[in-house]
Design a protein around this motif. Structure first.
Motif, PDB file in Angstrom:
ATOM      1  N   TYR A  44       1.221  -1.596   0.467  1.00 24.22           N
ATOM      2  CA  TYR A  44       0.615  -0.389   0.133  1.00 24.22           C
ATOM      3  C   TYR A  44       1.238   1.358  -0.369  1.00 24.22           C
ATOM      4  O   TYR A  44       1.542   1.310   0.868  1.00 24.22           O
ATOM      5  CB  TYR A  44      -1.195   0.071   1.280  1.00 24.22           C
ATOM      6  CG  TYR A  44      -1.668  -1.266   1.236  1.00 24.22           C
ATOM      7  CD1 TYR A  44      -2.761  -0.845   0.503  1.00 24.22           C
ATOM      8  CD2 TYR A  44      -1.438  -2.406   1.650  1.00 24.22           C
ATOM      9  CE1 TYR A  44      -4.227  -1.755   0.633  1.00 24.22           C
ATOM     10  CE2 TYR A  44      -2.445  -3.526   1.456  1.00 24.22           C
ATOM     11  CZ  TYR A  44      -3.504  -3.076   1.575  1.00 24.22           C
ATOM     12  OH  TYR A  44      -4.206  -3.840   0.983  1.00 24.22           O
ATOM     13  N   TYR A  58      -5.027   4.824   0.605  1.00 28.81           N
ATOM     14  CA  TYR A  58      -2.906   4.480   0.014  1.00 28.81           C
ATOM     15  C   TYR A  58      -3.717   3.658  -1.190  1.00 28.81           C
ATOM     16  O   TYR A  58      -5.369   3.349  -0.871  1.00 28.81           O
ATOM     17  CB  TYR A  58      -3.436   3.187   1.133  1.00 28.81           C
ATOM     18  CG  TYR A  58      -2.675   3.607   2.192  1.00 28.81           C
ATOM     19  CD1 TYR A  58      -1.296   3.609   2.279  1.00 28.81           C
ATOM     20  CD2 TYR A  58      -3.735   3.231   3.251  1.00 28.81           C
ATOM     21  CE1 TYR A  58      -0.989   4.121   3.918  1.00 28.81           C
ATOM     22  CE2 TYR A  58      -2.677   4.320   4.078  1.00 28.81           C
ATOM     23  CZ  TYR A  58      -1.917   4.072   4.856  1.00 28.81           C
ATOM     24  OH  TYR A  58      -1.111   4.313   5.813  1.00 28.81           O
ATOM     25  N   ALA A  60      -3.662  -0.138  -3.496  1.00 30.08           N
ATOM     26  CA  ALA A  60      -3.572  -1.050  -3.575  1.00 30.08           C
ATOM     27  C   ALA A  60      -2.260  -1.447  -4.758  1.00 30.08           C
ATOM     28  O   ALA A  60      -2.917  -1.097  -5.431  1.00 30.08           O
ATOM     29  CB  ALA A  60      -4.502  -2.245  -3.024  1.00 30.08           C
ATOM     30  N   ALA A  98      -8.250  -5.990  -0.531  1.00 30.44           N
ATOM     31  CA  ALA A  98      -7.730  -4.540  -0.262  1.00 30.44           C
ATOM     32  C   ALA A  98      -8.860  -4.174   0.583  1.00 30.44           C
ATOM     33  O   ALA A  98      -8.878  -3.377   1.450  1.00 30.44           O
ATOM     34  CB  ALA A  98      -7.763  -3.878  -1.319  1.00 30.44           C
ATOM     35  N   VAL A 111      -8.884   3.933   0.350  1.00 32.54           N
ATOM     36  CA  VAL A 111      -8.404   2.730  -0.244  1.00 32.54           C
ATOM     37  C   VAL A 111      -8.493   2.561  -2.110  1.00 32.54           C
ATOM     38  O   VAL A 111      -9.510   3.013  -2.054  1.00 32.54           O
ATOM     39  CB  VAL A 111      -8.785   1.506   0.037  1.00 32.54           C
ATOM     40  CG1 VAL A 111      -9.958   0.756  -0.484  1.00 32.54           C
ATOM     41  CG2 VAL A 111      -7.571   0.183  -0.745  1.00 32.54           C
ATOM     42  N   PRO A 260       5.130   1.988  -1.742  1.00 31.40           N
ATOM     43  CA  PRO A 260       4.690   0.842  -1.478  1.00 31.40           C
ATOM     44  C   PRO A 260       4.726   0.111   0.216  1.00 31.40           C
ATOM     45  O   PRO A 260       6.113  -0.532  -0.196  1.00 31.40           O
ATOM     46  CB  PRO A 260       4.210   0.262  -2.295  1.00 31.40           C
ATOM     47  CG  PRO A 260       4.489   0.804  -3.567  1.00 31.40           C
ATOM     48  CD  PRO A 260       5.548   1.715  -2.411  1.00 31.40           C
ATOM     49  N   ALA A 263       0.978  -4.035   4.514  1.00 30.17           N
ATOM     50  CA  ALA A 263      -0.207  -3.844   5.106  1.00 30.17           C
ATOM     51  C   ALA A 263       0.144  -3.887   6.619  1.00 30.17           C
ATOM     52  O   ALA A 263       0.637  -2.006   7.508  1.00 30.17           O
ATOM     53  CB  ALA A 263      -1.650  -4.664   5.194  1.00 30.17           C
TER      54      ALA A 263
END
Ligand code: C2E
Ligand code: MG
Ligand code: MG
Ligand code: MG
Length: 274
Positions: A44, A58, A60, A98, A111, A260, A263
Motif C-alpha cells: 500500500y 493508500y 493497493a 484490499a 483505498v 508501497p 499492510a
C-alpha cells in the motif's frame, strides 16, 4: 518466428525472443499455482493532500513473491495474467483483500484498487465489488477504482454502464496514467470521473521542463472545471512537490512521501513536516 525490432526492421529467428517466450510460458504456469500457494501480496502506497500535507489513503499495488525469482513486478505478470485469464481470480483476490484491509484502517482513509480492462469483459464485476463491500463492511465512498483509458477504448458502451453502476454503489472512479493515452479529452466529456491521476512521466520532468509544468497545470485546471480532483503520481523530490503545489495539484503520491509497504507496516500517520 519474426519480431519487429526497435528500428522497425524484421529479424527472423531471434534467440532472445525465444527465451522471452519461454520465460513467459513458465511464468504463466507458475502464476496459476501462485494464488493457491498464497504468493501474492498487496502493498500500500500512501496518498497525501498536497496542502496542508495530510494522509488521505493508500493505493493497493500487487506483488508476487516468487519462490525462485523473488519479488516480481506487476508490470511483468499482469499482462500474462490477462492473457491466461487468471486476471479474473487474481482481481477478485485483490478486491477482497484490499477492502478487508482498508476496513481495519481509521475511518477517514481510502483505498484505491487498480482494475484491468480484461476484468470488464466478464460479467459480474459490479456484483463482485458489491460483495467485497458488503463482506468487508467498508463504506463504498472509501473505495476508489483506478482504470486506464483502454477500458473506454473497446466495448465502450458496456464499460461506461459498468462505471456508472460503480458510481451508483457510491464507489469513486479514478482515471489512471492520465495524459499519455490517445484521446483523453473525449472521455472526460462522456464520463464524470472523480479523479485524474497525472502520469508519472510529466511529474518526472518537473520543474525543469516548462512544457511538463504547463501540461500539469492544464490537466489540473481542466479537472477542477469538471469537478474532478487531481493526483500526481511518482513524486520523488521536494522540487517536484513545490512545483505541483504551485500548479494546484490536489494529491501527492510518490517515493518522496512513501513507498508501497505491506499492510502490517502501515503507520497511518497524517501531517507533520512539509
Ligand atoms: P500504477 O497503477 O500507475 O501504479 C503506480 C506505479 O508507480 C506503481 O508501480 C508504484 O510502485 C510506482 N511508483 C509510485 N511512486 C513512485 C515514484 O515516486 N517513483 C517511481 N519510479 N515509481 C513510483 P508498480 O507497483 O510496479 O505497479 C505497476 C503497475 O501495475 C501499476 O501502475 C498498475 O497499472 C499495475 N498494477 C499494480 N497492482 C495491480 C493490481 O492489483 N491489479 C491490476 N490490474 N493492475 C495492477
Ligand atoms: Mg494505479
Ligand atoms: Mg498510475
Ligand atoms: Mg502509472
Amino acid at each position: 518466428e519474426a519480431k519487429r525490432t526497435g528500428r522497425g526492421t524484421l529479424c527472423f529467428f531471434d534467440p532472445d525472443l525465444d527465451q522471452v517466450t519461454r520465460d513467459r510460458h513458465a511464468l504463466g504456469k507458475d502464476l496459476r499455482e501462485a494464488l493457491a500457494r498464497q504468493q501474492f501480496e498487496l502493498h500500500y502506497q500512501p496518498v497525501y493532500a498536497a496542502v496542508p500535507r495530510q494522509l488521505i489513503g493508500y493505493e493497493a499495488l500487487l506483488r508476487w513473491r516468487h519462490p525462485d525469482r523473488g519479488m516480481i513486478s506487476p508490470a511483468e505478470f499482469i499482462p500474462i495474467a490477462e492473457e491466461t485469464g487468471l486476471i479474473h481470480l487474481l482481481g477478485e483476490w485483490v478486491l477482497h483483500t484490499a477492502c478487508q484491509e482498508a476496513a481495519t484502517w481509521p475511518q477517514d482513509l481510502q483505498v484505491a484498487v487498480n482494475l484491468s480492462p480484461a476484468q470488464f469483459k466478464r460479467e459480474g464485476l459490479v456484483k463482485l465489488v458489491q460483495t467485497c463491500l458488503e463482506q468487508s463492511g467498508l463504506t463504498p465512498a472509501r473505495l476508489e477504482l483506478e482504470i486506464t483509458e483502454s477500458v473506454l477504448l473497446d466495448e465502450t458502451l458496456a464499460n461506461f454502464s459498468i462505471l456508472k453502476q460503480f458510481q451508483s454503489l457510491g464507489v469513486k472512479i479514478a482515471l489512471d496514467d492520465f495524459g499519455v493515452g490517445y484521446s483523453s479529452l473525449s472521455y472526460l466529456r462522456s464520463f464524470p470521473f472523480d479523479k485524474l491521476k497525472i502520469d508519472r512521466s510529466f511529474v518526472t520532468e518537473m520543474p525543469s521542463s516548462k512544457q511538463a509544468a504547463a501540461i500539469v497545470r492544464a490537466i489540473t485546471t481542466l479537472g477542477h472545471s469538471l469537478g474532478m480532483i487531481t493526483t500526481a503520481e511518482g513524486v520523488e523530490t521536494q522540487e517536484q512537490l513545490d512545483a505541483l503545489r504551485q500548479e494546484r495539484c490536489d494529491l501527492i503520491q510518490g517515493y518522496l512521501y512513501g513507498r508501497p509497504l505491506p499492510a502490517e507496516q502501515l503507520v497511518h500517520k497524517g501531517g507533520q513536516g512539509a
